[in-house]
Design a protein around this motif. Structure first.
Motif, PDB file in Angstrom:
ATOM      1  N   TYR A 339      42.923  70.514   2.921  1.00  0.00           N
ATOM      2  CA  TYR A 339      42.306  71.240   1.799  1.00  0.00           C
ATOM      3  C   TYR A 339      42.725  72.706   1.801  1.00  0.00           C
ATOM      4  N   ILE A 391      41.011  63.860  -9.169  1.00  0.00           N
ATOM      5  CA  ILE A 391      41.152  65.161  -8.491  1.00  0.00           C
ATOM      6  C   ILE A 391      41.726  65.020  -7.082  1.00  0.00           C
ATOM      7  N   GLY A 394      44.942  66.666  -6.050  1.00  0.00           N
ATOM      8  CA  GLY A 394      45.071  68.063  -6.464  1.00  0.00           C
ATOM      9  C   GLY A 394      45.822  68.240  -7.770  1.00  0.00           C
ATOM     10  N   THR A 396      44.712  67.439 -10.982  1.00  0.00           N
ATOM     11  CA  THR A 396      43.875  67.899 -12.091  1.00  0.00           C
ATOM     12  C   THR A 396      42.702  68.666 -11.508  1.00  0.00           C
ATOM     13  N   SER A 397      42.430  69.818 -12.101  1.00  0.00           N
ATOM     14  CA  SER A 397      41.383  70.685 -11.574  1.00  0.00           C
ATOM     15  C   SER A 397      39.993  70.120 -11.895  1.00  0.00           C
ATOM     16  N   ARG A 399      37.523  71.803 -12.422  1.00  0.00           N
ATOM     17  CA  ARG A 399      36.982  72.664 -13.475  1.00  0.00           C
ATOM     18  C   ARG A 399      37.323  72.095 -14.861  1.00  0.00           C
ATOM     19  N   VAL A 400      38.533  71.571 -14.967  1.00  0.00           N
ATOM     20  CA  VAL A 400      38.944  70.970 -16.241  1.00  0.00           C
ATOM     21  C   VAL A 400      38.072  69.752 -16.534  1.00  0.00           C
ATOM     22  N   THR A 412      33.732  74.795  -9.309  1.00  0.00           N
ATOM     23  CA  THR A 412      34.601  75.903  -8.892  1.00  0.00           C
ATOM     24  C   THR A 412      34.903  75.817  -7.395  1.00  0.00           C
ATOM     25  N   ASP A 415      37.173  72.956  -6.821  1.00  0.00           N
ATOM     26  CA  ASP A 415      38.512  73.319  -7.276  1.00  0.00           C
ATOM     27  C   ASP A 415      39.274  74.086  -6.195  1.00  0.00           C
ATOM     28  N   ARG A 419      42.750  72.003  -4.619  1.00  0.00           N
ATOM     29  CA  ARG A 419      44.038  72.327  -5.255  1.00  0.00           C
ATOM     30  C   ARG A 419      45.201  72.108  -4.280  1.00  0.00           C
TER      31      ARG A 419
END
Ligand SMILES: CC(C)(COP(=O)(O)OP(=O)(O)OC[C@H]1O[C@@H](n2cnc3c(N)ncnc32)[C@H](O)[C@@H]1OP(=O)(O)O)[C@@H](O)C(=O)NCCC(=O)NCCS
Length: 430
Positions: A339, A391, A394, A396-397, A399-400, A412, A415, A419
């Motif tokens: 991560y 997700i 990593g 697609t966020s 947050r989206v 957040t 995210d 990522r």
């Protein structure tokens, strides 16, 4: 990884469900060549493919020894030996963020005959595979899909997207680097070993790639006996200044009958280990004489080539879902990757299949390693098992997905953790 997946029994739940509908779910004995031929004909028909020649069936047989193949049979039919539904699976390492791999259950060749559609046969087959994957200890199942509407029903989500590029070669003057190595033509035989070695060398650099060889590799080289495209396929490799192979590309050219100066080049595969190889091979493709359009198929979403030509708008992009995954064991899947940020979050995951349903405490240390355990604590963030798949690599966020109303809570923080510096990507269909 061994071949223990071949010995697992057929899933009794799906077998009973199909038997109640007069159908027989069986593991194929691949050494029975007649049964294999019948299965292959049914599978090809399921994908609307051509009649299979004896030579094509023989070749496919050679690739199938380590595959777990199932068929659903309807003994009331005039040709009962041809299954009315098919699947093929095998354990394949899936690259996850952190230059690591996790065992996945790769599912392919899912077909149901048009005569037996929409009565739950595919559901029975796929659920059987998911349970068998769990029995095998695979925390994730993977597949690539014909239609993006099917596999959400089973908790899969698109974890790696891909792009097709259409490039106006006349507008796309090369502005990128001009490496000192050498691009030269090779035939497919000459790529068999070094090409696959290159694929293996770069596999862990990109989340979403799966380990492949056999038919999955030979197909890239155009070695299938019934492959019409392969007749036109050309291969080039890039060697660095020390003569080391660092990249490989394969393409076809199609003439425009009205104008010989307007051929189309289809870039089918491009695998590179260095930035130099990437630049040299793309330049080779874009500067081909008599070519007005380049179509590049199945490329990563973070493809740098747009930044290496004179006109950004010369490159048109179409994005598609490509690799779909299904999380079957939440702790094992989450612990398999690394991560980008440390911290602790409680994830609530809903899963109708129950495999991943529950609340999970995800604790990430300063090195980016995760520990996951079930918890009764209130959730910080919640999502479906399919959105966990979206997700996971990593790509697609969260947050989206939160803005899309699919992830709820502290997206957040999630995210920041999930990522990946490299966009997930899978370079083949399977
Ligand atoms: C796609 C295919 C395998 C579905 O088989 P099927 O036996 O008709 O599917 P089922 O009856 O088991 O349906 C299972 C679920 O998927 C849904 N579904 C099936 N096909 C679908 C499709 N094409 N689009 C959207 N949803 C679909 C069904 O509505 C059902 O949903 P539910 O159980 O949540 O109500 C079959 O139509 C087929 O072989 N198509 C051609 C080959 C192909 O595309 N294979 C997929 C390869 S990735």
């Amino acid at each position: 990884m061994g071949n223990d997946h071949l010995d697992l029994p057929i899933d009794p739940t799906s077998r009973e469900r199909l038997a109640a509908d007069g159908l027989r779910l069986e593991l194929l004995d691949v050494s029975d060549k007649q049964a294999f031929a019948a299965w292959t004909r049914a599978e090809a028909r399921g994908f609307h493919g051509p009649q299979q020649t004896d030579a094509a069936i023989e070749q496919r047989h050679g690739y199938s020894i380590d595959r777990r193949i199932t068929g659903v049979y309807d003994d009331s039919l005039p040709v009962p030996e041809e299954p009315v539904a098919t699947t093929k699976v095998w354990p394949a390492d899936l690259t996850v963020p952190g230059h690591r791999a996790v065992r996945s259950w790769a599912i392919s060749d899912v077909t149901v005959a048009p005569t037996h559609r929409r009565r739950g046969v595919a559901r029975a087959l796929i659920e059987a595979e998911l349970r068998t994957a769990q029995a095998h200890g695979a925390p994730i199942a993977t597949l690539t899909v014909s239609e993006s509407t099917i596999y959400g029903h089973f908790g899969f989500g698109p974890a790696a997207l891909a792009r097709d590029l259409t490039i106006d070669a006349r507008r796309a003057s090369w502005t990128g680097p001009r490496p000192a190595g050498r691009v030269h033509f090779v035939n497919a035989d000459q790529l068999l070993e070094p090409g696959l070695a290159l694929v293996e060398r770069v596999r862990l650099a990109t989340p979403g790639q799966i380990a492949y060889d056999g038919v999955l590799w030979d197909r890239q080289l155009g070695m299938m006996v019934d492959d019409e495209v392969a007749k036109k396929q050309r291969h080039v490799r890039y060697d660095d200044e020390n003569g080391q192979m660092q990249g490989w590309a394969s393409y076809t050219l199609t003439e425009n009958p009205d104008d010989f100066t307007q051929h189309r080049l289809d870039l089918l595969h491009l695998v590179t280990a260095t930035d130099d190889a990437y630049a040299a091979l793309w330049r080779f493709v874009l500067e081909m004489d008599l070519v007005s359009e380049v179509k590049a198929h199945l490329r990563p979403v973070d493809e740098p080539v747009r930044w290496m030509v004179s006109d950004f708008r010369a490159v048109k992009v179409a994005e598609l879902d490509h690799l779909w995954i299904r999380v079957l064991d939440v702790p094992a899947a989450l612990e398999a990757r690394t991560y980008a940020a440390s911290g602790r979050l409680v994830l609530r995951v809903t899963d109708p299949f129950e495999a991943g349903d529950g609340c999970w405490a995800l604790e990430i240390d300063d090195a980016g390693a995760a520990t996951v355990s079930p918890t009764e604590e209130p959730a910080d963030v919640s999502m479906t098992i399919a959105d966990l798949a979206v997700i996971y690599l990593g790509g697609t966020s969260p947050r989206v997905l939160q803005s899309a109303g699919r992830v709820h809570g502290d997206a957040t923080a999630l995210d920041a953790m999930f990522r990946s510096p490299v966009a997930p990507f899978l370079s083949i269909w399977f």
